[in-house]
Design an enzyme around this catalytic site. Structure first.
Site, PDB file in Angstrom:
ATOM      1  CE  LYS A  51       5.565  25.689  -6.471  1.00 58.67           C
ATOM      2  NZ  LYS A  51       6.385  26.403  -5.476  1.00 58.67           N
TER       3      LYS A  51
ATOM      4  NE  ARG B 177      -2.408   1.320   7.718  1.00 60.95           N
ATOM      5  CZ  ARG B 177      -3.643   1.767   7.548  1.00 60.95           C
ATOM      6  NH1 ARG B 177      -4.487   1.750   8.519  1.00 60.95           N
ATOM      7  NH2 ARG B 177      -4.043   2.232   6.382  1.00 60.95           N
ATOM      8  CB  THR B 178       3.547   4.456   6.526  1.00 52.08           C
ATOM      9  OG1 THR B 178       3.009   3.185   6.172  1.00 52.08           O
ATOM     10  CG2 THR B 178       5.047   4.385   6.516  1.00 52.08           C
TER      11      THR B 178
ATOM     12  CG  HIS C  70       5.774  -0.603   3.184  1.00 46.51           C
ATOM     13  ND1 HIS C  70       6.357   0.244   4.112  1.00 46.51           N
ATOM     14  CD2 HIS C  70       4.438  -0.369   3.260  1.00 46.51           C
ATOM     15  CE1 HIS C  70       5.405   0.955   4.704  1.00 46.51           C
ATOM     16  NE2 HIS C  70       4.241   0.605   4.211  1.00 46.51           N
TER      17      HIS C  70
ATOM     18  NE  ARG D 113       3.729   4.898   1.664  1.00 39.74           N
ATOM     19  CZ  ARG D 113       2.759   4.229   2.278  1.00 39.74           C
ATOM     20  NH1 ARG D 113       1.503   4.483   2.000  1.00 39.74           N
ATOM     21  NH2 ARG D 113       3.043   3.295   3.165  1.00 39.74           N
TER      22      ARG D 113
HETATM   23  N1   CP Z   1       0.436  -0.316   5.876  1.00 39.75           N
HETATM   24  C1   CP Z   1       0.542   0.863   5.246  1.00 39.75           C
HETATM   25  O1   CP Z   1       1.527   1.148   4.588  1.00 39.75           O
HETATM   26  O2   CP Z   1      -0.525   1.701   5.440  1.00 39.75           O
HETATM   27  P1   CP Z   1      -0.618   3.171   4.870  1.00 39.75           P
HETATM   28  O3   CP Z   1      -0.666   3.090   3.379  1.00 39.75           O
HETATM   29  O4   CP Z   1      -1.873   3.750   5.471  1.00 39.75           O
HETATM   30  O5   CP Z   1       0.613   3.914   5.318  1.00 39.75           O
END
Ligand code: CP
Length: 325
Positions: free
Chosen positions: A95, A66-67, A144, A116
């Protein structure tokens, strides 16, 4: 908990903003962001060329569906383009390249970056060395923020306001960064009552309950979901996160502790809404998906609108301006 969330870095004549925590925006700024997201929702063609010539880099050291894809869809919807990697193993991190060096390199290629990382604080380290806006797309068990923006926009859009409700947060409240981010964000709105529903081992961290007590915000902790279902305006379900457990035995013991099914939904108010950051595993039975109160797929769609609004907002801040002291 990290102690150094920040908002703004001044570089020469550019006042640039990053997003590390939902608290980086004031409540008023969030209202503006959500107004923009709702306008995008209703007038998508108006925004179709607003990022022409701009590039988003998605630097994902941890898995995501999703993100990452909603960031990419957001930039494409705005007429921009996207570069990036979806796996640390396919980047030069494998590396031994540091996050600081990687962001300096990415700053030469892109106008904005969503990152991320499994290490808490890694996007913050990147932001300190970056000459483009950096968005924390999830850092370990810490924060998040764009999921929180998604959650807040969903609540505001579907209920009309943020505040005056009881929310149950259920499942892995210990490791769930979406939960930590959401609680931090909701404490700024009036009359929100929290009910934390988890097994003892996955209780919400003490620093969060301490913060709630300091702010005089009401909360309860319970183990059984059934007993509080009738009182909820929102139920925020979460996955037990295998990747954050130290041993498989504990994960197996706790993974199916909560399963939301039709019987439990029958105990809830007719206008209660079920949210979930997704992905789900077993914690919401698929039979709940057809219930009109299941809002978790709508929530995904709101994630695209709010990320479009966020990209536009941060790129606007990154434009050169006259320095102010
Ligand atoms: N909600 C969420 O962060 O989903 P993903 O891990 O798929 O990005």
């Amino acid at each position: 908990m990290l102690l150094f969330d920040f908002v703004t870095i001044r570089k020469e004549s550019i006042i640039m903003r990053h997003l590390m925590s939902p608290l980086d925006f004031t409540v008023e700024e969030l209202d503006q962001l959500f107004d923009l997201a709702n306008d995008i929702e209703n007038n998508m063609p108006k925004y179709a060329k607003m990022c022409e010539g701009k590039k988003l880099a998605t630097c994902f050291y941890e898995p995501s569906t999703r993100t990452r894809l909603s960031f990419e869809a957001a930039m494409l919807n705005l007429g921009g383009s996207v570069i990036g990697f979806s796996d640390a193993a396919s980047s030069s991190a494998s590396k031994g390249e540091s996050v600081s060096d990687t962001i300096r390199v990415i700053s030469c290629f892109a106008d904005i970056c969503a990152m991320r990382h499994h290490k808490e604080g890694a996007p913050m380290v990147a932001a300190e060395k970056s000459s483009i806006p950096v968005i924390n797309a999830g850092d370990g068990g810490h924060q998040h923020p764009t999921q929180t923006l998604t959650d807040l926009l969903t609540i505001r859009s579907l209920k009309g306001s943020l505040g005056n409700f009881t929310i149950g947060l259920c499942g892995d409240l210990k490791f769930g960064r979406t939960v930590h981010s959401l609680i931090n964000a909701l404490v700024r709105y009036p009359n929100v009552h929290f009910i934390f529903i988890s097994p003892q081992e996955l209780r919400v961290p003490d620093y969060i309950t301490e913060m709630l007590r300091e702010k005089n915000i009401s909360y309860e902790e319970v183990i059984r979901l059934e007993e509080i279902m009738p009182r909820l305006d929102f139920l925020y379900m979460t996955r037990v996160q295998r990747e954050r457990f130290f041993n498989e035995e504990d994960y197996v013991r706790l993974k199916d502790f909560y399963i939301l099914n039709k019987e439990k939904m029958a105990l809830a108010k007719q206008d209660m809404l079920v949210l979930h950051p997704l992905p789900r595993v077993n914690e919401i039975s698929v039979e709940v998906d057809d219930d009109p109160r299941a809002a978790y797929f709508k929530q995904v769609q709101y994630g695209v609108y709010v990320r479009m609004a966020l990209i536009l907002t941060l790129l606007e801040y990154a434009k050169p301006t006259t320095p102010q002291e």
